[in-house]
Design an enzyme around this catalytic site. Structure first.
Site, PDB file in Angstrom:
ATOM      1  N   HIS A  15       0.454   4.537  -9.379  1.00 30.78           N
ATOM      2  CA  HIS A  15       1.243   5.774  -9.413  1.00 30.78           C
ATOM      3  C   HIS A  15       2.611   5.539 -10.028  1.00 30.78           C
ATOM      4  O   HIS A  15       3.619   5.485  -9.338  1.00 30.78           O
ATOM      5  CB  HIS A  15       1.370   6.334  -7.991  1.00 30.78           C
ATOM      6  CG  HIS A  15       0.110   6.955  -7.499  1.00 30.78           C
ATOM      7  ND1 HIS A  15      -0.198   7.098  -6.161  1.00 30.78           N
ATOM      8  CD2 HIS A  15      -0.945   7.485  -8.180  1.00 30.78           C
ATOM      9  CE1 HIS A  15      -1.383   7.689  -6.048  1.00 30.78           C
ATOM     10  NE2 HIS A  15      -1.852   7.922  -7.252  1.00 30.78           N
TER      11      HIS A  15
ATOM     12  N   CYS B 270      -7.234  -2.432  -5.165  1.00 34.20           N
ATOM     13  CA  CYS B 270      -6.506  -3.574  -4.594  1.00 34.20           C
ATOM     14  C   CYS B 270      -7.348  -4.202  -3.479  1.00 34.20           C
ATOM     15  O   CYS B 270      -7.873  -3.481  -2.618  1.00 34.20           O
ATOM     16  CB  CYS B 270      -5.169  -3.106  -4.033  1.00 34.20           C
ATOM     17  SG  CYS B 270      -4.309  -4.447  -3.184  1.00 34.20           S
TER      18      CYS B 270
ATOM     19  N   CYS C 262       0.254  -2.887   3.952  1.00 34.92           N
ATOM     20  CA  CYS C 262       0.193  -4.180   3.256  1.00 34.92           C
ATOM     21  C   CYS C 262       1.548  -4.898   3.253  1.00 34.92           C
ATOM     22  O   CYS C 262       2.587  -4.297   3.540  1.00 34.92           O
ATOM     23  CB  CYS C 262      -0.313  -3.973   1.841  1.00 34.92           C
ATOM     24  SG  CYS C 262       0.936  -3.284   0.760  1.00 34.92           S
TER      25      CYS C 262
ATOM     26  N   GLU D 213      -5.992   7.139  -1.869  1.00 37.50           N
ATOM     27  CA  GLU D 213      -6.473   6.018  -1.047  1.00 37.50           C
ATOM     28  C   GLU D 213      -7.186   6.535   0.203  1.00 37.50           C
ATOM     29  O   GLU D 213      -8.234   6.011   0.593  1.00 37.50           O
ATOM     30  CB  GLU D 213      -5.296   5.116  -0.648  1.00 37.50           C
ATOM     31  CG  GLU D 213      -5.769   3.909   0.136  1.00 37.50           C
ATOM     32  CD  GLU D 213      -4.626   3.069   0.685  1.00 37.50           C
ATOM     33  OE1 GLU D 213      -3.601   2.919  -0.003  1.00 37.50           O
ATOM     34  OE2 GLU D 213      -4.776   2.569   1.817  1.00 37.50           O
TER      35      GLU D 213
ATOM     36  N   SER E  59       4.771  -0.046  -7.615  1.00 37.22           N
ATOM     37  CA  SER E  59       4.105   0.191  -8.904  1.00 37.22           C
ATOM     38  C   SER E  59       5.100   0.240 -10.065  1.00 37.22           C
ATOM     39  O   SER E  59       4.772   0.737 -11.141  1.00 37.22           O
ATOM     40  CB  SER E  59       3.306   1.500  -8.829  1.00 37.22           C
ATOM     41  OG  SER E  59       4.078   2.519  -8.211  1.00 37.22           O
TER      42      SER E  59
HETATM   43  S1  SF4 Z   1       1.021  -1.557  -2.426  1.00 37.67           S
HETATM   44 FE1  SF4 Z   1      -0.156  -3.005  -1.184  1.00 37.67          FE
HETATM   45  S2  SF4 Z   1      -2.214  -2.120  -1.039  1.00 37.67           S
HETATM   46 FE2  SF4 Z   1      -1.143  -1.054  -2.690  1.00 37.67          FE
HETATM   47  S3  SF4 Z   1      -1.723  -2.179  -4.542  1.00 37.67           S
HETATM   48 FE3  SF4 Z   1       0.166  -3.111  -3.777  1.00 37.67          FE
HETATM   49  S4  SF4 Z   1      -0.512  -4.837  -2.469  1.00 37.67           S
HETATM   50 FE4  SF4 Z   1      -2.251  -3.479  -2.773  1.00 37.67          FE
END
Ligand code: SF4
Length: 329
Positions: free
Chosen positions: A52, A107, A205, A137, A278
């Site tokens: 995103h 992921c 996470c 998600e 991101s």
């Molecule tokens: S924010 Fe956490 S769950 Fe999402 S892609 Fe990154 S490591 Fe993976």
């Protein structure tokens, strides 16, 4: 000469959060699209935004990626990549029916939550999935066991929960939630369901909790916290909320440096800067340059964790990369 010696003292400073920006899952997802473009050539179709972030999506589009909402938009037999947020099993099935070459960039930490959902559903648990309604998600995870999963959208969603057997209930969560708000939701759920079980390991996470932790450290000293990230990035939006809850006088989310309004900086002495999971660091560097031009050239980086996690590329892509390398000799 150090930066501090070359930067004129204005009494204004930036506290730069570390960790910030790209996490291991985002890095892997973006690399997956880049490697697929190199290996199979353009166009490569990507279902939903791979991560995103506006800048990342535009950059990959310029390289030949085509972003679509659903598999039906992908020509039969073409290559499609599933985004880092994960997909429900029916999406793999649709791809198979259209003979698509599917590459799964979900992921691994989201995949872990999918496994938990399948496992508890197989044991006939009611699963309370804490997350934001409509987030990709959550749609993907709920799709693993729709008959067993109900969504709890924050503490206010607790009263709506109904379960078949209060002794056989577990909670799971979206990976990018506010740690504190989730604890509050769980506490409220436990008041209603004292035998509620917790996930075997944290679903939120490491990247989400590390970025929130450091922003909490710097926020009390900040007149304003600027979070670089897109509006549809759950973990970026959470960082603004966490900064405000932790004492920042103001907090703003921007995709790009030019969105920073001079009025936000009026009277400010300390500006906090961070970015969502991101966000490539070049966007943060542009924000720092923008702030330096306005007298905030002194930058102190505050580090609260050392992140070294990396994930290998999806198996299906690695296999084709290996075969291509072998064919080249
Ligand atoms: S924010 Fe956490 S769950 Fe999402 S892609 Fe990154 S490591 Fe993976």
């Amino acid at each position: 000469m150090t930066d501090a010696e070359t930067t004129p003292r204005t009494g204004k400073r930036v506290l730069l959060a570390n960790p910030r920006g790209y996490c291991a899952g985002v890095d892997r997802a973006v690399q997956t699209v880049e490697e697929a473009l190199k290996l199979y050539g353009a166009p490569i179709y990507v279902r939903k935004q791979i991560v995103h972030n506006k800048h990342v999506v535009r950059t990959l589009e310029a390289q030949g990626a085509i972003f679509v909402e659903e598999n039906e938009e992908v020509p039969e037999g073409a290559t499609v990549i599933f985004s880092a947020h994960g997909v429900a099993p029916e999406v793999y099935e649709q791809a198979k029916q259209r003979s698509l070459r599917a590459i799964d960039a979900t992921c691994p930490l989201v995949t872990k939550v999918h496994h938990e959902a399948r496992r508890f559903a197989a044991q006939d648990y009611d699963i309370l999935l804490i997350g934001h309604e409509g987030h990709e998600e959550v749609i993907g995870t709920a799709g693993e066991a729709p008959a067993h999963i109900q969504l709890v959208d924050g503490p206010d969603g607790v009263d709506k929960v109904t379960v078949r057997d209060p002794e056989k209930v577990v909670w799971l969560s979206q990976t990018t939630l506010s740690v504190d708000e989730t604890l509050e939701t769980v506490a409220r759920l436990k008041k209603r369901l004292p035998l509620l079980q917790s996930p075997p390991s944290d679903d939120i996470c490491y990247a989400t909790s590390n970025r929130q932790h450091v922003v909490k450290e710097i926020a009390p000293e900040c007149d304003v916290v600027i979070v670089v990230g897109s509006r549809n990035s759950s973990n970026s939006v959470r960082l603004v909320e966490v900064a405000l809850d932790a004492g920042a006088r103001a907090g703003h989310l921007v995709d790009f440096a030019h969105e920073i309004e001079d009025a936000w900086l009026t009277g400010a002495r300390t500006v906090g800067v961070t970015s969502g999971a991101s966000v490539p660091d070049e966007l943060v560097q542009q924000v720092l340059a923008h702030l330096a031009e306005r007298g905030f050239g002194e930058v102190e980086e505050i580090t609260t964790a050392d992140e070294r996690l990396t994930f290998s590329l999806p198996q299906e892509l690695k296999r084709d990369m290996k075969a291509a390398a072998a064919a080249r000799g």
